[in-house]
Design a protein around this motif. Structure first.
Motif, PDB file in Angstrom:
ATOM      1  N   HIS A   1     122.635  78.722  48.881  1.00 24.74           N
ATOM      2  CA  HIS A   1     122.275  77.931  50.029  1.00 24.74           C
ATOM      3  C   HIS A   1     122.672  78.498  51.167  1.00 24.74           C
ATOM      4  O   HIS A   1     123.440  77.803  52.091  1.00 24.74           O
ATOM      5  CB  HIS A   1     122.658  76.522  49.684  1.00 24.74           C
ATOM      6  CG  HIS A   1     121.646  75.882  48.830  1.00 24.74           C
ATOM      7  ND1 HIS A   1     121.785  76.134  47.442  1.00 24.74           N
ATOM      8  CD2 HIS A   1     120.730  74.933  48.788  1.00 24.74           C
ATOM      9  CE1 HIS A   1     120.855  75.489  46.660  1.00 24.74           C
ATOM     10  NE2 HIS A   1     120.259  74.658  47.613  1.00 24.74           N
TER      11      HIS A   1
ATOM     12  N   THR B   1     106.543  81.241  44.237  1.00 23.98           N
ATOM     13  CA  THR B   1     107.952  81.138  43.976  1.00 23.98           C
ATOM     14  C   THR B   1     107.870  82.928  43.656  1.00 23.98           C
ATOM     15  O   THR B   1     107.441  83.351  42.992  1.00 23.98           O
ATOM     16  CB  THR B   1     108.019  80.379  42.601  1.00 23.98           C
ATOM     17  OG1 THR B   1     108.027  79.137  42.623  1.00 23.98           O
ATOM     18  CG2 THR B   1     109.383  80.697  41.838  1.00 23.98           C
TER      19      THR B   1
ATOM     20  N   LEU C   1     112.985  82.662  51.045  1.00 21.76           N
ATOM     21  CA  LEU C   1     113.034  81.336  51.724  1.00 21.76           C
ATOM     22  C   LEU C   1     113.931  80.665  50.940  1.00 21.76           C
ATOM     23  O   LEU C   1     115.036  80.824  50.640  1.00 21.76           O
ATOM     24  CB  LEU C   1     111.646  80.608  51.898  1.00 21.76           C
ATOM     25  CG  LEU C   1     110.652  81.319  52.841  1.00 21.76           C
ATOM     26  CD1 LEU C   1     109.920  82.453  51.924  1.00 21.76           C
ATOM     27  CD2 LEU C   1     109.711  80.212  53.577  1.00 21.76           C
ATOM     28  N   TYR C   2     113.964  79.204  51.034  1.00 21.30           N
ATOM     29  CA  TYR C   2     114.661  78.328  50.466  1.00 21.30           C
ATOM     30  C   TYR C   2     114.787  78.633  48.582  1.00 21.30           C
ATOM     31  O   TYR C   2     114.057  79.122  48.158  1.00 21.30           O
ATOM     32  CB  TYR C   2     113.909  76.755  50.355  1.00 21.30           C
ATOM     33  CG  TYR C   2     114.659  75.771  50.088  1.00 21.30           C
ATOM     34  CD1 TYR C   2     116.425  75.624  50.211  1.00 21.30           C
ATOM     35  CD2 TYR C   2     114.097  74.869  49.024  1.00 21.30           C
ATOM     36  CE1 TYR C   2     116.650  74.387  50.019  1.00 21.30           C
ATOM     37  CE2 TYR C   2     114.798  73.585  48.585  1.00 21.30           C
ATOM     38  CZ  TYR C   2     116.088  73.593  49.010  1.00 21.30           C
ATOM     39  OH  TYR C   2     117.006  72.219  48.486  1.00 21.30           O
ATOM     40  N   HIS C   3     116.249  78.649  48.492  1.00 20.85           N
ATOM     41  CA  HIS C   3     116.592  78.902  47.086  1.00 20.85           C
ATOM     42  C   HIS C   3     116.696  80.418  46.911  1.00 20.85           C
ATOM     43  O   HIS C   3     116.330  80.851  46.001  1.00 20.85           O
ATOM     44  CB  HIS C   3     115.818  78.040  46.206  1.00 20.85           C
ATOM     45  CG  HIS C   3     116.329  76.574  46.131  1.00 20.85           C
ATOM     46  ND1 HIS C   3     115.593  75.654  45.419  1.00 20.85           N
ATOM     47  CD2 HIS C   3     117.441  75.975  46.472  1.00 20.85           C
ATOM     48  CE1 HIS C   3     116.116  74.569  45.443  1.00 20.85           C
ATOM     49  NE2 HIS C   3     117.267  74.666  46.032  1.00 20.85           N
TER      50      HIS C   3
ATOM     51  N   TRP D   1     112.387  71.430  50.407  1.00 20.14           N
ATOM     52  CA  TRP D   1     110.640  71.639  49.928  1.00 20.14           C
ATOM     53  C   TRP D   1     109.841  71.764  50.886  1.00 20.14           C
ATOM     54  O   TRP D   1     109.608  70.912  51.663  1.00 20.14           O
ATOM     55  CB  TRP D   1     110.349  70.490  48.899  1.00 20.14           C
ATOM     56  CG  TRP D   1     111.374  69.983  47.819  1.00 20.14           C
ATOM     57  CD1 TRP D   1     111.830  68.925  47.643  1.00 20.14           C
ATOM     58  CD2 TRP D   1     111.975  70.955  46.641  1.00 20.14           C
ATOM     59  NE1 TRP D   1     112.810  68.980  46.561  1.00 20.14           N
ATOM     60  CE2 TRP D   1     112.764  70.159  45.837  1.00 20.14           C
ATOM     61  CE3 TRP D   1     111.853  72.363  46.495  1.00 20.14           C
ATOM     62  CZ2 TRP D   1     113.545  70.740  44.780  1.00 20.14           C
ATOM     63  CZ3 TRP D   1     112.705  72.909  45.533  1.00 20.14           C
ATOM     64  CH2 TRP D   1     113.325  72.241  44.835  1.00 20.14           C
ATOM     65  N   GLU D   2     109.211  72.971  50.846  1.00 23.11           N
ATOM     66  CA  GLU D   2     108.117  73.520  51.687  1.00 23.11           C
ATOM     67  C   GLU D   2     108.581  73.317  53.523  1.00 23.11           C
ATOM     68  O   GLU D   2     107.571  73.165  54.228  1.00 23.11           O
ATOM     69  CB  GLU D   2     106.901  72.504  51.557  1.00 23.11           C
ATOM     70  CG  GLU D   2     106.651  72.107  50.109  1.00 23.11           C
ATOM     71  CD  GLU D   2     106.223  73.221  49.266  1.00 23.11           C
ATOM     72  OE1 GLU D   2     106.053  74.279  49.900  1.00 23.11           O
ATOM     73  OE2 GLU D   2     106.484  73.172  48.086  1.00 23.11           O
TER      74      GLU D   2
ATOM     75  N   ALA E   1     115.709  74.333  55.476  1.00 18.26           N
ATOM     76  CA  ALA E   1     115.865  74.386  54.263  1.00 18.26           C
ATOM     77  C   ALA E   1     115.084  72.912  53.465  1.00 18.26           C
ATOM     78  O   ALA E   1     115.064  71.900  54.223  1.00 18.26           O
ATOM     79  CB  ALA E   1     117.295  74.275  53.447  1.00 18.26           C
TER      80      ALA E   1
ATOM     81  N   GLY F   1     110.267  75.477  55.334  1.00 19.67           N
ATOM     82  CA  GLY F   1     110.465  76.465  56.352  1.00 19.67           C
ATOM     83  C   GLY F   1     109.307  77.250  56.292  1.00 19.67           C
ATOM     84  O   GLY F   1     108.437  77.413  55.579  1.00 19.67           O
TER      85      GLY F   1
ATOM     86  N   PRO G   1     110.493  77.605  47.280  1.00 25.53           N
ATOM     87  CA  PRO G   1     110.549  76.219  48.124  1.00 25.53           C
ATOM     88  C   PRO G   1     109.605  75.228  47.445  1.00 25.53           C
ATOM     89  O   PRO G   1     109.258  74.190  48.167  1.00 25.53           O
ATOM     90  CB  PRO G   1     109.793  76.925  49.285  1.00 25.53           C
ATOM     91  CG  PRO G   1     109.082  78.136  49.015  1.00 25.53           C
ATOM     92  CD  PRO G   1     109.738  78.594  47.727  1.00 25.53           C
ATOM     93  N   HIS G   2     109.434  75.383  46.289  1.00 23.85           N
ATOM     94  CA  HIS G   2     108.705  74.236  45.708  1.00 23.85           C
ATOM     95  C   HIS G   2     109.494  73.365  44.520  1.00 23.85           C
ATOM     96  O   HIS G   2     110.365  73.992  44.078  1.00 23.85           O
ATOM     97  CB  HIS G   2     107.497  74.806  45.107  1.00 23.85           C
ATOM     98  CG  HIS G   2     107.026  76.019  45.705  1.00 23.85           C
ATOM     99  ND1 HIS G   2     106.180  75.624  46.878  1.00 23.85           N
ATOM    100  CD2 HIS G   2     106.817  77.288  45.641  1.00 23.85           C
ATOM    101  CE1 HIS G   2     105.646  76.820  47.486  1.00 23.85           C
ATOM    102  NE2 HIS G   2     106.172  77.791  46.554  1.00 23.85           N
TER     103      HIS G   2
ATOM    104  N   SER H   1     113.899  82.675  45.658  1.00 24.20           N
ATOM    105  CA  SER H   1     113.017  82.091  46.827  1.00 24.20           C
ATOM    106  C   SER H   1     111.956  81.402  46.100  1.00 24.20           C
ATOM    107  O   SER H   1     111.276  81.658  45.488  1.00 24.20           O
ATOM    108  CB  SER H   1     112.271  83.035  47.801  1.00 24.20           C
ATOM    109  OG  SER H   1     111.395  82.291  48.594  1.00 24.20           O
TER     110      SER H   1
END
Length: 554
Positions: free
Chosen positions: A493, A430, A397-399, A363-364, A361, A366, A417-418, A415
Motif C-alpha cells: 500500500h 487484475t 495500480l491499487y494493491h 476499489w476502482e 487507492a 484510480g 483494483p477489483h 495490481s
C-alpha cells in the motif's frame, strides 16, 4: 590519480564470502533510462505484500477472502475457513515464495486473512506479519527462512494481537521488538512480542493510546498506514494525513509536533503518497531527513467514489525532524502520483514507481496509470534532482508493490483494483505478473567501473572495524567510493516499512593488485541508527553499485 586512505587498523582478515556464485555476472542492460523485463506472466497471486529475506527469497502474498487464486496448493492441501465469505474450503494458494536467482516460485499456505496487513523482520531474520481482515485482524504470522526454502511455511497465531490491526504500520525497534501502530479506527499501538507495560490502556488490552492518531483522522480516514521512521535519537517520526510528531514510545510521550505539511494534499491511505528516511551518513554529522511525495488533494477519495477522478499531488516535502526548528521544504515531481512506491537505491537516490495520476487507492478509484518511474537525487541541484525513466509494460495500480533486490534491480508486481480477481471487461484487469526494473547504473557501459565484492564478513558489530575485499576492472577512484547497508522493506500500500540506509564510515583502503583492494570501515555507531538484523551491504564506486552482500548486524 588514485588517492589512498591511510590504513590505521589491524591487518585485514577475510571472514567469509557471502555472495553466491550466480550473482557475479549481471545480465547486460543497455541505456541510461533503465530497462524493464518481464519475469513471469503469472505467479498465481497478486503481489499486494512483499518482503525480501536474507536467503534471497521473497515472500509475496495477497488476501484470502476474494475467492480462488490462480495457483493451486500442493496435493491434499486446502484451507478450511468457516469464517470466509466466499470459499469455506479453498485449495488455492494466496502466498508464494520467490527465488531471486533462479526466478522460480512455490506456493505457501496461509490460513487467516492477510488483507491490508503489515510486517517486519526480527533481528534473527524471521518475518513477523501482523493483522489483516476478518479472522486475520488479530493474527500474527511467522515465516522463518530455511536452507533451500523447500519446507518453510507460515505458522499462525490467530488471536495474538490485542486490537484489530487492519491498515496498521510496523517498525522494528533497536531492542528487537516490533511496534504495531494504528489501523482502521485504532488510535493506539502495541508491541511484538508482548511485554508488561504500565502505560497500557487497560491491564488486559496490551495497547497504548496515542491521541495523535485520533486527531488526524478525517472523513476519508487518511491516517491509515501511517508513515513511521526510527530516528537516530531513538524516537519515532510518525506522519498521518498531513501532520507529524516525534514519539518517545518508551514513555508514550510526544517529544515534538512538527508544522503541518504545506500544499492541500493528504499523504496516507487512501490518498496514498509514500515516504522514506533519507540515507544516514556516518562520514559526517548525522542528519535525519524525511522525504514524502505524492498523495491526493483533500476530498479526492469521496470524489472518486462519485466518479470524479481528481489529479493526484505532484508535490514532495522534506523535513529534518531533529533540528531545533524544523520546517518543510517543498519540491515538485515531474509527474503527479498517488499509490507510488518509494524505494532507496544503493546509490542513495530514491526511485518512485507504480501508481496513478488521477484518483486514489480503493476499489476502482484510480485512473491514468503512471508507468514511468522517477529517480530522485536528494543532494543534486534542485533543477536536476528528478529523472524520468523508461515505461513499464504493465500498469500497477491499487494493491501493487515493489522492492529492492540484491543485484540492484527493483521487483514490481501486483495490481488488483477489483473486489475479486477480474481479467476481462474491465479497464485495468487484475495483474498477476512479476517484472523487474534495472536502473541506469546497471547499464553495460558502466561495467569497467562496477565494483565486485569478493569477500565480506557475515556479521558486523556496532562501532567495530571490519574489512571487505573487492575488484574493479578499471579506473578506481577512491574519493568516489562508499559502503552502505540497506535494511530490506516490507512493502504494501505504497509504504516500505522498516526501510533504512546507512552510509558507513570508511577508514582505510589498501591495494592488493592493480584491480583488487581491501576496504576497511566501521560498523554503524548506534542501535538507533542501525537496529540489529540483516542488511544488504553495497559498495558503490563512482555512482555504480556492486551486488549486495548479506550481513547480520549484532
Amino acid at each position: 590519480m588514485l588517492t589512498y586512505f591511510l590504513l590505521v587498523l589491524a591487518p585485514f582478515q577475510i571472514l567469509s564470502s557471502s555472495i553466491p556464485a550466480t550473482c557475479q555476472t549481471l545480465p547486460p542492460y543497455p541505456g541510461r533510462d533503465g530497462e524493464w523485463r518481464l519475469l513471469h506472466e503469472s505467479i498465481g497471486v497478486s503481489a499486494m505484500h512483499m518482503q525480501l529475506l536474507h536467503n534471497d527469497k521473497i515472500v509475496i502474498f495477497d488476501r484470502t477472502d476474494f475467492g480462488p487464486s490462480n495457483l493451486s496448493l500442493p496435493e491434499n492441501k486446502c484451507r478450511h475457513d468457516p469464517h470466509d465469505d466466499v470459499l469455506k474450503i479453498d485449495c488455492t494458494a494466496h502466498s508464494v515464495l520467490y527465488d531471486v536467482w533462479t526466478n522460480t516460485f512455490r506456493p505457501l499456505m496461509i490460513q487467516t486473512d492477510t488483507w491490508c496487513s503489515s510486517g517486519a523482520v526480527l533481528p534473527n531474520g524471521t518475518l513477523v506479519q501482523t493483522g489483516g481482515f476478518n479472522d486475520g485482524d488479530h493474527a500474527v504470522r511467522i515465516f522463518t527462512p530455511c536452507n533451500g526454502g523447500d519446507f518453510c511455511d507460515w505458522i499462525e497465531f490467530d488471536t495474538y494481537l490485542s486490537e484489530r490491526r487492519w491498515y496498521s504500520t510496523n517498525q522494528i525497534l533497536p531492542d528487537g521488538r516490533i511496534i504495531i501502530l494504528g489501523g482502521r479506527r485504532q488510535f493506539n499501538y502495541e508491541f511484538f512480542p508482548k511485554m508488561q507495560n504500565s502505560l497500557t490502556a487497560s491491564p488486559s488490552s496490551g495497547s497504548i493510546w496515542l491521541d495523535f492518531l485520533r486527531e488526524t483522522t478525517d472523513e476519508d480516514e487518511n491516517n491509515l498506514y501511517p508513515f513511521i521512521h526510527l530516528l537516530p535519537d531513538g524516537n519515532l517520526f510518525i506522519f498521518a494525513n498531513n501532520r507529524s510528531i516525534s514519539l518517545n514510545y518508551r514513555k508514550n510521550t510526544v517529544v515534538k509536533r512538527f508544522p503541518t505539511m504545506p500544499v492541500d494534499a493528504h499523504r496516507n491511505y487512501p490518498s496514498s503518497g509514500s515516504s522514506v528516511l533519507l540515507p544516514l551518513d556516518e562520514n559526517k554529522d548525522i542528519v535525519a531527513e524525511i522525504l514524502i511525495c505524492g498523495g491526493a488533494p483533500q476530498g479526492s477519495y469521496e470524489q472518486a467514489k462519485a466518479g470524479n477522478f481528481v489529479r493526484a499531488s505532484s508535490s514532495c516535502g522534506r523535513i529534518k525532524p531533529m533540528e531545533e526548528n524544523p520546517s518543510w521544504v517543498m519540491e515538485e515531481m515531474p509527474i503527479a502520483r498517488a499509490m507510488g512506491d518509494m524505494l532507496l537505491l544503493p546509490t542513495g537516490d530514491v526511485i518512485i514507481v507504480n501508481g496513478v495520476e488521477q484518483g486514489t487507492a480503493g476499489w476502482e478509484f484510480g485512473r491514468s496509470p503512471v508507468t514511468r518511474p522517477v529517480i530522485y537525487r536528494p543532494y543534486g541541484r534542485p533543477d536536476w534532482r528528478f529523472s524520468v525513466m523508461s515505461s513499464a509494460s504493465r500498469p500497477r495500480l491499487y494493491h501493487s508493490s515493489a522492492i529492492l533486490i540484491p543485484d540492484g534491480r527493483i521487483l514490481a508486481g501486483g495490481s488488483n483494483p477489483h473486489v475479486w480477481y477480474n481479467f476481462s471487461n474491465v479497464e485495468y484487469p487484475t495483474d498477476l505478473s512479476l517484472e523487474a526494473f534495472a536502473p541506469p547504473y546497471l547499464s553495460v557501459e558502466f561495467e569497467k567501473i562496477r565494483p565486485q565484492i569478493t569477500a565480506s564478513p557475515e556479521t558486523l558489530r556496532h562501532k567495530q572495524a571490519f574489512s571487505i575485499s573487492f575488484f574493479v576492472p578499471q579506473y578506481l577512484t577512491a574519493d568516489v567510493l562508499s559502503l552502505s547497508i540497506i535494511a530490506p522493506s516490507f512493502t504494501t500500500h505504497s509504504f516500505s516499512m522498516n526501510q533504512r540506509m546507512v552510509v558507513l564510515k570508511l577508514v582505510g583502503l589498501l591495494p592488493l593488485s592493480p584491480d583488487t583492494y581491501i576496504l576497511t570501515a566501521l560498523g554503524p555507531s548506534t542501535v538507533d541508527i542501525a537496529p540489529p538484523g540483516y542488511y544488504l551491504l553495497f559498495l558503490v564506486h563512482a555512482g555504480i553499485p556492486s551486488v549486495g552482500s548479506w550481513v547480520l548486524i549484532q
